[in-house]
Design a protein around this motif. Sequence first.
Motif, PDB file in Angstrom:
ATOM      1  N   GLY A  30     -36.496   2.319  -3.942  1.00 58.79           N
ATOM      2  CA  GLY A  30     -36.856   3.699  -4.226  1.00 58.79           C
ATOM      3  C   GLY A  30     -37.561   4.426  -3.107  1.00 58.79           C
ATOM      4  N   LEU A  31     -37.927   3.738  -2.035  1.00 56.95           N
ATOM      5  CA  LEU A  31     -38.556   4.393  -0.889  1.00 56.95           C
ATOM      6  C   LEU A  31     -37.497   4.754   0.149  1.00 56.95           C
ATOM      7  N   PHE A  32     -37.753   5.806   0.902  1.00 58.23           N
ATOM      8  CA  PHE A  32     -36.819   6.198   1.953  1.00 58.23           C
ATOM      9  C   PHE A  32     -37.555   6.230   3.285  1.00 58.23           C
ATOM     10  N   PHE A  33     -38.199   7.323   3.635  1.00 59.55           N
ATOM     11  CA  PHE A  33     -38.995   7.301   4.863  1.00 59.55           C
ATOM     12  C   PHE A  33     -40.163   6.335   4.720  1.00 59.55           C
ATOM     13  N   GLY A  34     -40.646   6.153   3.522  1.00 61.43           N
ATOM     14  CA  GLY A  34     -41.755   5.234   3.288  1.00 61.43           C
ATOM     15  C   GLY A  34     -41.373   3.780   3.441  1.00 61.43           C
ATOM     16  N   HIS A  91     -40.885   8.536 -18.546  1.00 60.95           N
ATOM     17  CA  HIS A  91     -41.577   9.329 -17.525  1.00 60.95           C
ATOM     18  C   HIS A  91     -41.211   8.732 -16.170  1.00 60.95           C
ATOM     19  N   ARG A  92     -40.779   9.552 -15.242  1.00 56.95           N
ATOM     20  CA  ARG A  92     -40.391   9.064 -13.916  1.00 56.95           C
ATOM     21  C   ARG A  92     -41.193   9.789 -12.840  1.00 56.95           C
ATOM     22  N   ASN A  93     -41.655   9.022 -11.861  1.00 57.59           N
ATOM     23  CA  ASN A  93     -42.458   9.570 -10.765  1.00 57.59           C
ATOM     24  C   ASN A  93     -41.573   9.954  -9.590  1.00 57.59           C
ATOM     25  N   PHE A  94     -41.916  11.069  -8.962  1.00 63.99           N
ATOM     26  CA  PHE A  94     -41.148  11.599  -7.839  1.00 63.99           C
ATOM     27  C   PHE A  94     -42.072  11.686  -6.638  1.00 63.99           C
ATOM     28  N   LEU A  95     -41.742  10.980  -5.561  1.00 64.98           N
ATOM     29  CA  LEU A  95     -42.545  11.007  -4.344  1.00 64.98           C
ATOM     30  C   LEU A  95     -42.021  12.090  -3.416  1.00 64.98           C
ATOM     31  N   VAL A  96     -42.852  13.110  -3.190  1.00 67.96           N
ATOM     32  CA  VAL A  96     -42.467  14.220  -2.328  1.00 67.96           C
ATOM     33  C   VAL A  96     -43.154  14.068  -0.975  1.00 67.96           C
ATOM     34  N   HIS A 125     -43.048  17.413 -21.628  1.00 66.70           N
ATOM     35  CA  HIS A 125     -42.249  18.161 -20.655  1.00 66.70           C
ATOM     36  C   HIS A 125     -41.769  17.269 -19.513  1.00 66.70           C
ATOM     37  N   PHE A 126     -42.446  16.176 -19.259  1.00 67.32           N
ATOM     38  CA  PHE A 126     -42.099  15.317 -18.124  1.00 67.32           C
ATOM     39  C   PHE A 126     -41.175  14.171 -18.511  1.00 67.32           C
ATOM     40  N   LYS A 127     -40.768  14.098 -19.770  1.00 69.34           N
ATOM     41  CA  LYS A 127     -39.898  13.016 -20.226  1.00 69.34           C
ATOM     42  C   LYS A 127     -38.434  13.354 -19.989  1.00 69.34           C
ATOM     43  N   SER A 128     -37.647  12.322 -19.715  1.00 72.17           N
ATOM     44  CA  SER A 128     -36.207  12.461 -19.602  1.00 72.17           C
ATOM     45  C   SER A 128     -35.550  12.287 -20.965  1.00 72.17           C
ATOM     46  N   PHE A 129     -34.230  12.415 -20.998  1.00 72.53           N
ATOM     47  CA  PHE A 129     -33.481  12.294 -22.251  1.00 72.53           C
ATOM     48  C   PHE A 129     -33.680  10.929 -22.914  1.00 72.53           C
ATOM     49  N   ASP A 130     -33.989   9.912 -22.087  1.00 70.45           N
ATOM     50  CA  ASP A 130     -34.165   8.556 -22.610  1.00 70.45           C
ATOM     51  C   ASP A 130     -35.621   8.242 -22.946  1.00 70.45           C
ATOM     52  N   GLY A 131     -36.479   9.255 -22.922  1.00 63.03           N
ATOM     53  CA  GLY A 131     -37.886   9.070 -23.278  1.00 63.03           C
ATOM     54  C   GLY A 131     -38.762   8.557 -22.161  1.00 63.03           C
ATOM     55  N   ILE A 168     -27.352   5.860 -14.657  1.00 64.07           N
ATOM     56  CA  ILE A 168     -28.699   6.233 -14.193  1.00 64.07           C
ATOM     57  C   ILE A 168     -29.381   5.037 -13.523  1.00 64.07           C
ATOM     58  N   SER A 169     -28.574   4.165 -12.934  1.00 66.22           N
ATOM     59  CA  SER A 169     -29.154   2.993 -12.262  1.00 66.22           C
ATOM     60  C   SER A 169     -29.997   3.388 -11.057  1.00 66.22           C
ATOM     61  N   SER A 170     -29.698   4.542 -10.450  1.00 64.86           N
ATOM     62  CA  SER A 170     -30.491   4.995  -9.298  1.00 64.86           C
ATOM     63  C   SER A 170     -31.779   5.687  -9.722  1.00 64.86           C
ATOM     64  N   ALA A 171     -31.899   6.023 -10.993  1.00 65.18           N
ATOM     65  CA  ALA A 171     -33.066   6.769 -11.486  1.00 65.18           C
ATOM     66  C   ALA A 171     -34.225   5.810 -11.733  1.00 65.18           C
ATOM     67  N   LEU A 172     -34.795   5.305 -10.653  1.00 58.16           N
ATOM     68  CA  LEU A 172     -35.887   4.338 -10.751  1.00 58.16           C
ATOM     69  C   LEU A 172     -37.142   5.009 -11.285  1.00 58.16           C
ATOM     70  N   ASP A 173     -38.071   4.175 -11.760  1.00 62.52           N
ATOM     71  CA  ASP A 173     -39.312   4.727 -12.313  1.00 62.52           C
ATOM     72  C   ASP A 173     -40.098   5.512 -11.270  1.00 62.52           C
TER      73      ASP A 173
END
Length: 569
Positions: free
Chosen positions: A542-546, A267-272, A259-265, A502-507
């Motif tokens: 890939g970091l913003f406020f961090g 897994h990408r982490n999302f920092l909330v 369920h957590f995989k993208s179309f390209d197979g 998808i160059s912005s779609a970092l791991d």
Amino acid sequence: MRAALVSFGARLGAADVIARHGFWRSALFLTPHVIAFAVMIATESRPIEMATFACAWGILNFLWLALLRRPAVAGAVSLLLLTLVVLLSNLKYHVLMMTASFVDVMIVDTDTVSFLFTIYPALRWIVALCVVVLVPIIVLVWRFDPFRVNRLTATASALGCVAALTGLEMRLPMQPFEAFYGGSQVSLFARSGVDAISELMTNGLMQSDPVSHDRLTLADDETCQPTKKPPHIILIHDESSFDIRMAPGIKVPRGYGAHFKSFDGKHRNFLVEGNGGPSWFTEYNVLAGLSARSFGRFAYFVTRIAAGRVNRGLPAALQRCGYRTFSLYPALGAFMSARNFQATTGVQHFYDQHDLGARDLEPDSFFFNAAARMIGEQRAHGPMFLFVYLAANHFPWDHRYRPDLMSEWQDLGNVPPVDEYLRRQAMSAKDYADFQARLRQDFPNDAFLIVRFGDHQPDFAASLIDPTLDDNGIAQRLMAYDPRYFTTYYAIDAINFMPVDISSALDTLEGPYLPLVVQEAAGLPLDPSFSEQKKILLRCKGLFFGCANGAEASHFNRMLIDAGLIKNL
């Protein structure tokens, strides 16, 4: 009782006062203070909290004394306000699992009042009854209050209590997570006032650089020109969802990670930016493309503050490219000013719980079906953006939600909340697969880009990630923004469409960058503000406020303020 009260008054040197003015008139003055003392003993457990309560009680009384001079009236009105704080704090804790804050008074909006009256219809009658009953009581107390206090003395005493409260909070500052424990309503409210005023004087409502020599060129009014026909875009807010395999020793069902995989197979982490509950933090991230942490101690109120002020967002950028923008929201639109906030970011058509005909907690299929119907009705008018906000995996997990659904489920031997959580994730994965199948079947000639994300980890996850930590250790990790406690997932899917870039779609990606991923994957040109933000993404990996301890985010906020995209902050 009368004898005891006279004895108490004598010990305080007040026997002559009682003798001159009568027992009942003296009791009129003393009663509010006795009740307040009882409330303090019942609700405040530590010396620092009791001292804070006493300071807050003194501030209330002396301020009213400075205005009215009558101590019995001042005590009665102060007791009324104190009771109101306790009751509203308990109400807020019941709804949001957080006690009332001084910021609730600073940011009073019609949405919040409307939300309270809607979910508690009897509250209107209670307020009306209180006014009818309390006004005559206050008038009678005013009539029979024999005492008078010098205004200058009362003002000096109030300032002394303010100084004492400030000193207490500076010496032993309140930690933000304490508001999630419940209890100590008055002391936490008072201490939050010191923190809020200090933050407001230091950074304002939002942190930004004082000046910036960098400038944004605003996008013109011309519609952007995609290189090819753009897809419909569906952004799915996956409630409380993350890959629970981050925690050791958890048993998961076969095929769980798919369920957590993208179309390209991948897994990408999302920092909330929130843990355990504040979905609106991530809502702000993915719609405005900015950080809730930039609001410091005001972050909890981010959508209420941003409504009408932060005129920049993913929906607005998509409107410029010809999209019609929709939001399907599972609660009342007045909750945390969601309707007004989303309109500010460019959502044209907002459908809340009432508009959709949703009950308290609907399965994900309810919202997916509503989205499919909406696409069928509206797709002929041009490309659509739909923000679909799911709710079935919302807390608590201490009961079997909709046992009629996924009846074949067998618990895996984890603690009950975890097994129920996994069951609801399995329900969500099934509903999402059915939604994809429906889109393929019903709209074979339409292209779809679907981006999903987990808004935060569930509240029990913090105790699972590192079982060696106690509550204080976990709180310290949360305060330090340990990424283990703020990592969920994001995934990119496509139907009848191949993502363009998808160059912005970092791991690993921090929440405010998701609008970049969406626009580039759809093949849409970025407006100047998002082009500038992509430079930060590349600089900060890939970091913003961090990145740079918030310095990059503060600089970018100033650029948006100078460009007129953020106002009155």
